[in-house]
Scaffold this active site. Structure first.
Site, short mmCIF file in Angstrom:
data_model
loop_
_atom_site.label_atom_id
_atom_site.label_comp_id
_atom_site.label_asym_id
_atom_site.label_seq_id
_atom_site.Cartn_x
_atom_site.Cartn_y
_atom_site.Cartn_z
N SER A 8 -11.65 11.61 -6.37
CA SER A 8 -10.79 10.46 -6.07
C SER A 8 -10.69 10.28 -4.56
CB SER A 8 -9.40 10.66 -6.64
OG SER A 8 -8.53 9.72 -6.04
N HIS A 33 -14.24 7.99 -7.80
CA HIS A 33 -13.06 7.39 -8.44
C HIS A 33 -12.23 6.65 -7.38
CE1 HIS A 33 -9.95 7.37 -11.64
NE2 HIS A 33 -9.08 7.63 -10.68
N ASP A 35 -8.76 4.66 -6.67
CA ASP A 35 -7.39 4.44 -7.15
C ASP A 35 -6.74 3.28 -6.42
OD1 ASP A 35 -6.89 6.60 -9.06
OD2 ASP A 35 -7.18 7.94 -7.36
N MET A 37 -3.44 0.94 -6.13
CA MET A 37 -2.01 0.92 -6.48
C MET A 37 -1.33 -0.26 -5.81
SD MET A 37 -1.21 4.90 -5.75
CE MET A 37 -2.25 6.20 -6.40
N HIS A 66 -9.82 2.64 -10.94
CA HIS A 66 -8.61 2.90 -11.72
C HIS A 66 -7.49 2.04 -11.15
CE1 HIS A 66 -5.28 6.14 -12.68
NE2 HIS A 66 -5.10 5.02 -13.36
N MET A 68 -3.89 0.74 -10.93
CA MET A 68 -2.49 1.02 -11.26
C MET A 68 -1.69 -0.17 -10.76
SD MET A 68 -2.71 5.01 -10.20
CE MET A 68 -4.28 4.75 -9.40
N MET A 137 -3.93 10.24 -18.19
CA MET A 137 -3.30 10.71 -16.94
C MET A 137 -2.64 12.05 -17.22
SD MET A 137 -4.02 8.61 -14.58
CE MET A 137 -3.06 9.44 -13.31
N ASP A 175 -7.29 12.65 -15.47
CA ASP A 175 -7.02 12.37 -14.05
C ASP A 175 -5.65 12.92 -13.65
OD1 ASP A 175 -6.71 11.25 -11.53
OD2 ASP A 175 -6.75 9.17 -12.22
C1 DX5 Z 1 -2.97 9.37 -9.27
C2 DX5 Z 1 -4.42 8.98 -9.19
C3 DX5 Z 1 -5.34 10.14 -9.19
C4 DX5 Z 1 -5.17 11.05 -8.00
C5 DX5 Z 1 -5.70 12.40 -8.35
O1 DX5 Z 1 -2.20 8.25 -9.42
O2 DX5 Z 1 -4.77 8.19 -10.29
O3 DX5 Z 1 -6.69 9.73 -9.32
O4 DX5 Z 1 -5.81 10.57 -6.85
O5 DX5 Z 1 -5.39 13.27 -7.32
P1 DX5 Z 1 -5.26 14.84 -7.57
O6 DX5 Z 1 -6.57 15.32 -8.09
O7 DX5 Z 1 -4.93 15.37 -6.19
O8 DX5 Z 1 -4.16 15.05 -8.57
ZN ZN Z 2 -6.96 7.78 -10.68
#
Ligand code: DX5
Ligand code: ZN
Length: 216
Positions: A8, A33, A35, A37, A66, A68, A137, A175
């Site tokens: 990620s 990956h 992320d 947000m 991904h 969010m 998750m 994840d």
């Molecule tokens: C959390 C993200 C994850 C995060 C994982 O909201 O979706 O992808 O970056 O990070 P680690 O591996 O540090 O938990």
């Molecule tokens: Zn993620």
């Protein structure tokens, strides 16, 4: 079953983003990956299209996006056009995920449905036949560096059983809180893809960390 590590990029050093992506290019990680947000669906804001553009330019690994965000249907097409290889969003962020899934599919991009730890895994049942991937998750979405929630393994085992029994090819991705110590157990529960942020980018030797996660 494939065993894929998807680092990620959220945990990368953004001042050296090009180098970090090049390091992943040279690693055994198969995907990157991404992320996204929005500060509404989750209490954090990460990045959007300009960063996607940079990732697309530098990454030779497919971008596993991904989302969010609330109202994923407003943005999924733009993420497809920005170079996503797969686009996932949260089931609980929509009243009906099907319109957004359809938009992604119409762009020729792979679909993924995600649930947070407090969402009943059975809510994914009606979609297992039609999505390319489900993402469990194993921490609450919003931040990297949280601790793995062990109960997530039950969801993975349940999904593996459903998918195998019905002969689907749906991938299972997990994840949150994945590291060199627990990766084997999570793959063992039936996961195909593990996302790892801090355990890769904060490791002294990230490529070794990735290799260790893949070790049988
Ligand atoms: C959390 C993200 C994850 C995060 C994982 O909201 O979706 O992808 O970056 O990070 P680690 O591996 O540090 O938990
Ligand atoms: Zn993620």
């Amino acid at each position: 079953m494939p065993r894929i590590i998807a680092p990620s990029v959220l945990s990368a050093d953004f001042a050296r983003l090009g180098e970090e992506v090049e390091m992943i290019n040279q690693s055994q990680a198969e995907w990157l990956h991404v992320d996204v947000m929005d500060g509404v669906f989750v209490p954090n804001i990460s990045f959007g299209f300009p960063v996607m553009e940079t990732l697309r330019r530098y990454s030779r690994k497919p971008l596993d996006v991904h989302l969010m965000i609330t109202h994923p249907e407003k943005y999924v097409e733009r993420f497809c056009e920005a170079g996503a290889w797969s686009v996932g969003f949260h089931l609980e962020a929509t009243d009906d995920p099907r319109p957004a899934l359809e938009m992604i599919r119409n762009k020729g991009v792979r679909t993924c449905l995600t649930i947070n730890p407090d969402i009943d895994v059975h809510r994914l049942d009606p979609y297992l036949a039609e999505v390319d991937m489900v993402l469990i998750m194993s921490v609450f979405a919003g931040f990297g560096g949280q601790k793995f929630i062990p109960e997530s393994l039950d969801k993975v085992r349940y999904l593996r059983e459903q998918i195998s029994r019905q002969g689907f090819s749906t991938l299972i991705e997990v994840d949150g809180g994945i590291n060199e110590q627990n990766a084997k157990q999570v793959f063992g529960a039936g996961a195909d893809v593990l996302v790892a942020g801090s355990a890769v980018f904060h490791a002294r030797e990230p490529k070794v960390a990735i290799r260790n996660m893949l070790d049988e």
